[in-house]
Design a protein around this motif. Structure first.
Motif, short mmCIF file in Angstrom:
data_model
loop_
_atom_site.label_atom_id
_atom_site.label_comp_id
_atom_site.label_asym_id
_atom_site.label_seq_id
_atom_site.Cartn_x
_atom_site.Cartn_y
_atom_site.Cartn_z
N SER A 184 46.11 129.52 25.04
CA SER A 184 47.55 129.27 25.20
C SER A 184 48.24 129.73 23.92
O SER A 184 48.64 128.93 23.07
CB SER A 184 47.80 127.78 25.44
OG SER A 184 49.17 127.52 25.60
N PRO A 185 48.39 131.07 23.77
CA PRO A 185 48.78 131.62 22.46
C PRO A 185 50.28 131.68 22.17
O PRO A 185 50.68 132.29 21.19
CB PRO A 185 48.19 133.04 22.52
CG PRO A 185 48.22 133.38 23.97
CD PRO A 185 48.03 132.11 24.73
N ILE B 217 52.01 125.85 12.03
CA ILE B 217 52.34 125.94 13.45
C ILE B 217 51.71 124.80 14.23
O ILE B 217 52.36 124.12 15.03
CB ILE B 217 51.90 127.30 14.03
CG1 ILE B 217 52.77 128.44 13.45
CG2 ILE B 217 51.97 127.30 15.55
CD1 ILE B 217 52.30 129.83 13.85
N LYS B 218 50.42 124.56 14.00
CA LYS B 218 49.72 123.49 14.72
C LYS B 218 50.32 122.12 14.38
O LYS B 218 50.39 121.23 15.23
CB LYS B 218 48.24 123.52 14.39
CG LYS B 218 47.50 124.70 15.01
CD LYS B 218 46.02 124.70 14.65
CE LYS B 218 45.29 125.85 15.33
NZ LYS B 218 43.85 125.88 14.98
N GLY C 221 49.11 138.91 13.36
CA GLY C 221 48.92 137.56 12.89
C GLY C 221 49.97 136.62 13.46
O GLY C 221 50.93 137.05 14.11
N PRO C 222 49.81 135.32 13.24
CA PRO C 222 50.73 134.33 13.82
C PRO C 222 52.16 134.52 13.34
O PRO C 222 52.40 134.85 12.18
CB PRO C 222 50.16 132.99 13.35
CG PRO C 222 49.31 133.31 12.17
CD PRO C 222 48.77 134.68 12.41
N ALA C 223 53.10 134.32 14.27
CA ALA C 223 54.53 134.45 13.95
C ALA C 223 55.24 133.16 14.37
O ALA C 223 54.94 132.60 15.42
CB ALA C 223 55.14 135.66 14.66
N ILE D 142 50.70 133.60 18.58
CA ILE D 142 49.55 133.90 17.73
C ILE D 142 48.67 134.96 18.39
O ILE D 142 48.88 135.31 19.56
CB ILE D 142 48.73 132.62 17.48
CG1 ILE D 142 48.11 132.10 18.78
CG2 ILE D 142 49.60 131.54 16.83
CD1 ILE D 142 47.15 130.93 18.58
N PRO D 143 47.70 135.50 17.64
CA PRO D 143 46.77 136.45 18.24
C PRO D 143 46.05 135.80 19.43
O PRO D 143 45.85 134.59 19.44
CB PRO D 143 45.80 136.76 17.10
CG PRO D 143 46.59 136.50 15.85
CD PRO D 143 47.48 135.33 16.21
#
Length: 443
Positions: A157-158, A142-143, A181-183, A174-175
């Motif tokens: 900034s999730p 993701i990052k 958990g991250p999606a 993300i959380p």
């Protein structure tokens, strides 16, 4: 940030990851040891490595193979190939989902967790065997995606909208917002944009509807493409935009740039999120206002969802006819109600009657698109806005899709029909020298 630093961060994430009950398989351990060796040998700018840079890819491949040789002599050829492929995917591509991104039959990728990766194929959701190592591995991908366009995602900034280099739309959350958990959700777009003949071939509409819509675009009718999530609105907007003459100046405005227009005179604008201090945000509404100072012949807004609807309607009513946009709604009438609500969200204290007057004079055509139960996407209505009667906006359906049932294979049975009501815009189109074949409105 250098590639070395990124890989080191990934390795550190794995070291600090929560322990899992099952023992890590030996293959994963072996790959991690080899990756650690690659980190020691490689220190170049991550942004220099891409699928298009074959020289750097070849250099990277050589380094990985040399590290494999150092690590073990007992590795089988299939293991060697697998480690090479997966490490290249991690560094050059987007980890485990790289192969999914390269599969042209897949239209959407949904990562709900390390072991729950789904794809959409022909309108149907299918669970894949693709797996990430853990939540940290998902976060790393993701990052990697969001950093490519200068955006960020963290606890402050999730959630973020981004795009891949090929224009595919990305949403990540993300959380603490994503509890499990991250999606990650990726809406893929064809490298070669679909044309109107493709939509006819897919059964999204028929040739008569296509000719009518083309005449409306060329004749500078203001068009709103309405539909639910995943109904194909952006694809249809892109196809309609392709009918805009090449001698016109087009300004496109989107949250994440997706439209792929082939005309020579296109200016693409994209929103910008706020920085760490909460400053610097540039919204769709800001860009719509700015676009009016750019001498556009056409304004194409990827989606209106808030107060920018008022600015869009005002633009349509003040000489920027032929504008196009999309909106979320389940029917043409619902789309009008949504527009009313969005105008009120602008903060302007306008009476409902005045808002409806603005809408009825600005919007000419509503194209309603739906995703049916078998996964197919259809333009279910082409509806004309013909004015006001009292306080009510009057609509008339020109074409609609009549569904008659479902066959034994689950395929929708139905047909596109002309309603028998001649569009009131035909006179205006004729005055502009745009003719429509009589067969379009025949039986």
């Amino acid at each position: 940030m250098s590639l070395k630093k990124r890989l080191e961060d990934t390795s550190q994430d794995r070291k600090t990851a929560k322990p899992v009950e099952k023992e890590k398989d030996t293959f994963t351990d072996l790959k991690m040891r080899i990756q650690a060796q690659v980190i020691q040998e490689l220190d170049i700018d991550f942004n220099e490595i891409s699928d298009q840079n074959e020289t750097l890819k070849a250099e990277l491949k050589t380094i990985i193979l040399r590290c494999i040789e150092k690590e073990t002599l007992n590795m089988t050829p299939p293991q060697r190939s697998r480690i090479l492929e997966e490490l290249l995917d991690e560094i050059v591509g987007f980890g485990p989902i790289t192969s999914l991104l390269q599969d042209s039959s897949i239209t959407e990728i949904m990562v709900n967790g390390p072991n729950r990766v789904f794809v959409e194929i022909k309108g149907k959701l299918v669970k894949t065997e693709v797996q990430f190592k853990d939540d940290n591995h998902v976060m790393h991908v993701i990052k990697k995606i969001v950093s490519m366009i200068g955006r960020r995602i963290d606890e402050s900034s999730p959630m973020v909208d981004a795009r891949l280099p090929n224009g595919s739309r990305v949403n990540a959350i993300i959380p603490p917002l994503a509890i499990d958990g991250p999606a990650l959700t990726i809406r893929k777009f064809a490298e070669d944009p679909y044309g109107i003949n493709d939509l006819v071939r897919f059964g999204t509409l028929n040739t008569k509807m296509a000719e009518f819509l083309k005449a409306c675009v060329v004749g500078r009718m203001n068009i709103v493409v309405s539909g639910g999530t995943g109904s194909g609105k952006t694809t249809t907007l892109n196809v309609l935009s392709s009918f805009i003459p090449e001698d016109e100046r087009i300004v496109t405005i989107e949250d994440a740039a997706e439209l792929q227009l082939s005309q020579p005179h296109v200016v693409r604008l994209e929103t910008k999120p706020a920085n760490l201090e909460g400053r610097g945000e540039v919204s769709i509404r800001d860009l719509v206002k700015n676009s009016l100072r750019m001498r556009p012949d056409r304004i194409v807004v990827g989606e209106v969802r808030s107060g920018e609807a008022l600015d869009m309607l005002q633009a349509m009513n003040t000489g920027h006819d032929g504008s196009l946009t999309t909106g979320h709604a389940n029917s043409p009438r619902d789309m009008l109600s949504r527009l009313e609500t969005m105008v009120l969200m602008s903060g302007m204290n306008l009476p409902v009657k005045a808002i409806r007057d603005q809408i009825s004079s600005a919007v000419n055509i509503i194209v309603q698109q739906s995703r049916l139960m078998n996964g197919s996407r259809k333009i279910t209505y082409i509806t004309e806005v013909i004015g006001m009667e009292g306080d009510v906006i009057v609509l008339q359906d020109i074409f609609r899709f009549e569904q008659r049932g479902v066959d034994t294979k689950g395929q929708v049975i139905g047909e596109f029909q002309f309603t028998g009501i001649m569009p009131s815009c035909l006179r205006e189109l004729k005055e502009k020298g745009i003719s429509i074949s009589p067969q379009v409105f025949g039986n």
